[in-house]
Design a protein around this motif. Structure first.
Motif, PDB file in Angstrom:
ATOM      1  N   SER A   1       2.822  19.318   5.994  1.00 35.39           N
ATOM      2  CA  SER A   1       2.164  19.943   4.848  1.00 35.39           C
ATOM      3  C   SER A   1       1.472  18.918   3.949  1.00 35.39           C
ATOM      4  N   ILE A   2       1.709  17.626   4.220  1.00 27.16           N
ATOM      5  CA  ILE A   2       1.040  16.553   3.473  1.00 27.16           C
ATOM      6  C   ILE A   2      -0.031  15.969   4.387  1.00 27.16           C
ATOM      7  N   PRO A   3      -1.259  16.489   4.327  1.00 29.18           N
ATOM      8  CA  PRO A   3      -2.295  16.133   5.319  1.00 29.18           C
ATOM      9  C   PRO A   3      -2.671  14.657   5.309  1.00 29.18           C
ATOM     10  N   ARG A   4      -2.481  13.964   4.179  1.00 32.47           N
ATOM     11  CA  ARG A   4      -2.873  12.557   4.095  1.00 32.47           C
ATOM     12  C   ARG A   4      -2.157  11.709   5.142  1.00 32.47           C
ATOM     13  N   PHE A   5      -0.946  12.103   5.538  1.00 33.49           N
ATOM     14  CA  PHE A   5      -0.145  11.322   6.483  1.00 33.49           C
ATOM     15  C   PHE A   5       0.145  12.104   7.760  1.00 33.49           C
TER      16      PHE A   5
ATOM     17  N   ALA B   1       8.433   6.777   3.462  1.00 28.91           N
ATOM     18  CA  ALA B   1       8.151   6.516   4.882  1.00 28.91           C
ATOM     19  C   ALA B   1       6.705   6.096   5.103  1.00 28.91           C
ATOM     20  N   ALA B   2       5.832   6.326   4.112  1.00 30.06           N
ATOM     21  CA  ALA B   2       4.428   5.940   4.230  1.00 30.06           C
ATOM     22  C   ALA B   2       4.099   4.698   3.409  1.00 30.06           C
ATOM     23  N   VAL B   3       5.105   4.058   2.841  1.00 32.15           N
ATOM     24  CA  VAL B   3       4.894   2.847   2.044  1.00 32.15           C
ATOM     25  C   VAL B   3       5.035   1.629   2.950  1.00 32.15           C
ATOM     26  N   GLY B   4       4.113   0.695   2.806  1.00 27.47           N
ATOM     27  CA  GLY B   4       4.173  -0.521   3.614  1.00 27.47           C
ATOM     28  C   GLY B   4       3.573  -1.689   2.871  1.00 27.47           C
ATOM     29  N   SER B   5       3.543  -2.832   3.527  1.00 22.59           N
ATOM     30  CA  SER B   5       3.002  -4.024   2.881  1.00 22.59           C
ATOM     31  C   SER B   5       2.524  -5.027   3.912  1.00 22.59           C
TER      32      SER B   5
ATOM     33  N   GLY C   1      -6.859   7.263  12.300  1.00 22.05           N
ATOM     34  CA  GLY C   1      -7.595   7.849  11.177  1.00 22.05           C
ATOM     35  C   GLY C   1      -6.880   7.730   9.851  1.00 22.05           C
ATOM     36  N   LEU C   2      -5.783   6.912   9.784  1.00 26.62           N
ATOM     37  CA  LEU C   2      -4.917   6.907   8.606  1.00 26.62           C
ATOM     38  C   LEU C   2      -4.863   5.577   7.867  1.00 26.62           C
ATOM     39  N   ILE C   3      -4.865   4.456   8.565  1.00 26.85           N
ATOM     40  CA  ILE C   3      -4.569   3.173   7.930  1.00 26.85           C
ATOM     41  C   ILE C   3      -5.419   2.081   8.571  1.00 26.85           C
TER      42      ILE C   3
ATOM     43  N   HIS D   1       0.859  -1.189   0.000  1.00 26.19           N
ATOM     44  CA  HIS D   1       0.000   0.000   0.000  1.00 26.19           C
ATOM     45  C   HIS D   1       0.894   1.237   0.000  1.00 26.19           C
ATOM     46  N   GLY D   2       0.437   2.282  -0.649  1.00 29.23           N
ATOM     47  CA  GLY D   2       1.233   3.499  -0.777  1.00 29.23           C
ATOM     48  C   GLY D   2       2.248   3.415  -1.897  1.00 29.23           C
ATOM     49  N   GLY D   3       2.257   2.302  -2.607  1.00 28.81           N
ATOM     50  CA  GLY D   3       3.221   2.075  -3.680  1.00 28.81           C
ATOM     51  C   GLY D   3       3.791   0.672  -3.582  1.00 28.81           C
TER      52      GLY D   3
END
Length: 378
Positions: A237-241, A135-139, A214-216, A77-79
Motif C-alpha cells: 500500500s506504500i507505492p514508493r517502496f 526497512a527502507a532506510v539505508g546509508s 526503479g527505486l534507488i 537516505h530515507g532518514g
C-alpha cells in the motif's frame, strides 16, 4: 526571488519559523558546522558539515589514535537511522576486529562492514513493527584508515575519497581513490545486469534517472533491508517502496570496494566527502582549493565554495541561500560532509605524535576520548 522562496516555504512548512543553532558565527550560516584544524597521528585535519534536510542524514566522525587515524562519512537516505547507527557501531566493530587479528588488513575492514550490516538488519527486525519504514532506510558508507604509513579505503555507495598529489612540476593532481556504486554509472548497470541476467527490470530509466528496480540509485549500502531480504518487504500500500514482484535474491549488497595504498612522499592530503560536495565541485577543483588556501578552516572553505556554486545554479547569492532554513534548503543542495586529512610525512611513521586520542562527530559540538585506546599494545 524572495517571494518565490516564500511560496515554497508556505507550501511545505506553513508559517513555521526555523530555530537556528549557533554553529558558525563567522560564516553566518546557522546550518554550517566546522572544526578548523585538529592534530592526528600523521598531520592535521579539518572537518565541516552543512545541513540541508529537515533531519541531518549525513553522519560522520574522525577518530585519532596514537598510531592511526580513522575517517567515516555516512550519507543516509530515507532518514538518519542507518547513518547514525553506522557512526555508533562501525568504528567499534573495526577496533574489535583489529584487536582480534592483531593488525589492520582488507579482510579486517571487510569484517567490520559485515558486522555493522548484520547488526543494523537485526535492529530493523526488532523495530519494524513500530516503525515499518525503517526497512527502507539505508546509508552509503565511506571509510579511510591511515595506519603505519598505509591507507585503507572502503566504500559503499557514492561518497568519494580523493587524494591530492604533487606532480613533476609541483602542480597538484587529483586522484580519485573510490569507485561510485550508483546506477548512473554505466559500469554499475552492467554489473547489475550481469548479476541478475533473468531480471530485465533490474535497472530502470525513470524520469531521466537510472534506478535499481526503479527505486534507488545506489547499488551498495548498509541497510535498505527491503531490497536485500524478503522478510523485510514493505506493505504494497506504500507505492514508493513497492517491488513489482517478490524478492528472489538481494538486489543491493553491503560488500565494500576496498583499496590499500602505501602513502608516498608526493601524497599531500586526502578529501573525504559525501556526494553533496561532488555535485558542485570536480576532483581537480577541490584539490586546487586545498592546495592554494591556508589549512585552517579548509573543509569549511570547500563546503562554502560548493554552496556558492549551488546558489549560482539557482540564480541567487550565497547570502540569500544562508537565510533559508533546513528542509527547504534541500531544494538547493544536499547535506554535505567534508573531511580534509593533511599528510605530514615527518609524522607518518612515528608513534611519538602529540595527537590526542580523540573522537569528533560531524555537526556535534562535543568531542570525547576515542575507542582507539582499545588498540593499546597491538
Amino acid at each position: 526571488m524572495f517571494s518565490w522562496l516564500a511560496k515554497i516555504a508556505a507550501a511545505f512548512l506553513g508559517l513555521r519559523h526555523y530555530a537556528r543553532m549557533s554553529r558558525d558565527e563567522g560564516d553566518g550560516d546557522a546550518l554550517l558546522w566546522s572544526r578548523d584544524l585538529v592534530r592526528h597521528a600523521a598531520g592535521e585535519y579539518s572537518f565541516a558539515v552543512v545541513q540541508a534536510n529537515e533531519s541531518l542524514e549525513d553522519h560522520s566522525q574522525v577518530e585519532t589514535g596514537r598510531d592511526a587515524t580513522f575517517v567515516g562519512v555516512y550519507d543516509g537516505h530515507g532518514g538518519p537511522d542507518a547513518s547514525r547507527f553506522i557512526a555508533d557501531h562501525l568504528f567499534l566493530n573495526l577496533m574489535r576486529s583489529v584487536r582480534e587479528s592483531g593488525t589492520i588488513s582488507e579482510d579486517v575492514v571487510r569484517n567490520a562492514f559485515s558486522a555493522t550490516e548484520d547488526a543494523f538488519l537485526a535492529h530493523v527486525r526488532r523495530t519494524r513493527e513500530i516503525k515499518p519504514l525503517i526497512a527502507a532506510v539505508g546509508s552509503c558508507c565511506l571509510v579511510g584508515i591511515i595506519w603505519k604509513g598505509t591507507l585503507y579505503i572502503a566504500n559503499l555507495g557514492d561518497s568519494r575519497a580523493v587524494i591530492g598529489c604533487l606532480g613533476r612540476s609541483n602542480n597538484i593532481i587529483a586522484e580519485q581513490l573510490t569507485k561510485e556504486h550508483n546506477a548512473s554509472m554505466e559500469y554499475v548497470r552492467r554489473e547489475l545486469m550481469t548479476l541478475h541476467p533473468d531480471d530485465s527490470h533490474i535497472v530502470v530509466l525513470k524520469h531521466g534517472v537510472w534506478r535499481i528496480k526503479g527505486l534507488i540509485q545506489v547499488s551498495r549500502s548498509i541497510g535498505d533491508a527491503y531490497l536485500k531480504r524478503p522478510e523485510f518487504t514493505i506493505d504494497p500500500s506504500i507505492p514508493r517502496f513497492h517491488l513489482p514482484e517478490s524478492l528472489k535474491r538481494p538486489v543491493l549488497t553491503a560488500e565494500p570496494s576496498i583499496c590499500k595504498r602505501v602513502l608516498r612522499p608526493q601524497d599531500r592530503f586526502l578529501i573525504f566527502a559525501s556526494d553533496g560536495l561532488w555535485e558542485h565541485l570536480t576532483n581537480q577543483e577541490a584539490v586546487e582549493i586545498v592546495q592554494n588556501c591556508p589549512r585552517p578552516g579548509i573543509a569549511r572553505r570547500l563546503v562554502r565554495t560548493a554552496l556558492h556554486v549551488a546558489a549560482r545554479k539557482r540564480e541567487m547569492r550565497y547570502g540569500d541561500l544562508k537565510k533559508i532554513g533546513k528542509g527547504i534548503r534541500r531544494f538547493f543542495h544536499d547535506d554535505i560532509t567534508v573531511a580534509v586529512i593533511f599528510i605530514d610525512h615527518e609524522h607518518l611513521l612515528g608513534s611519538d605524535s602529540a595527537a590526542p586520542q580523540l573522537s569528533v562527530r560531524g555537526f556535534v559540538d562535543a568531542a570525547g576520548p576515542s575507542e582507539f585506546s582499545m588498540l593499546d599494545g597491538v
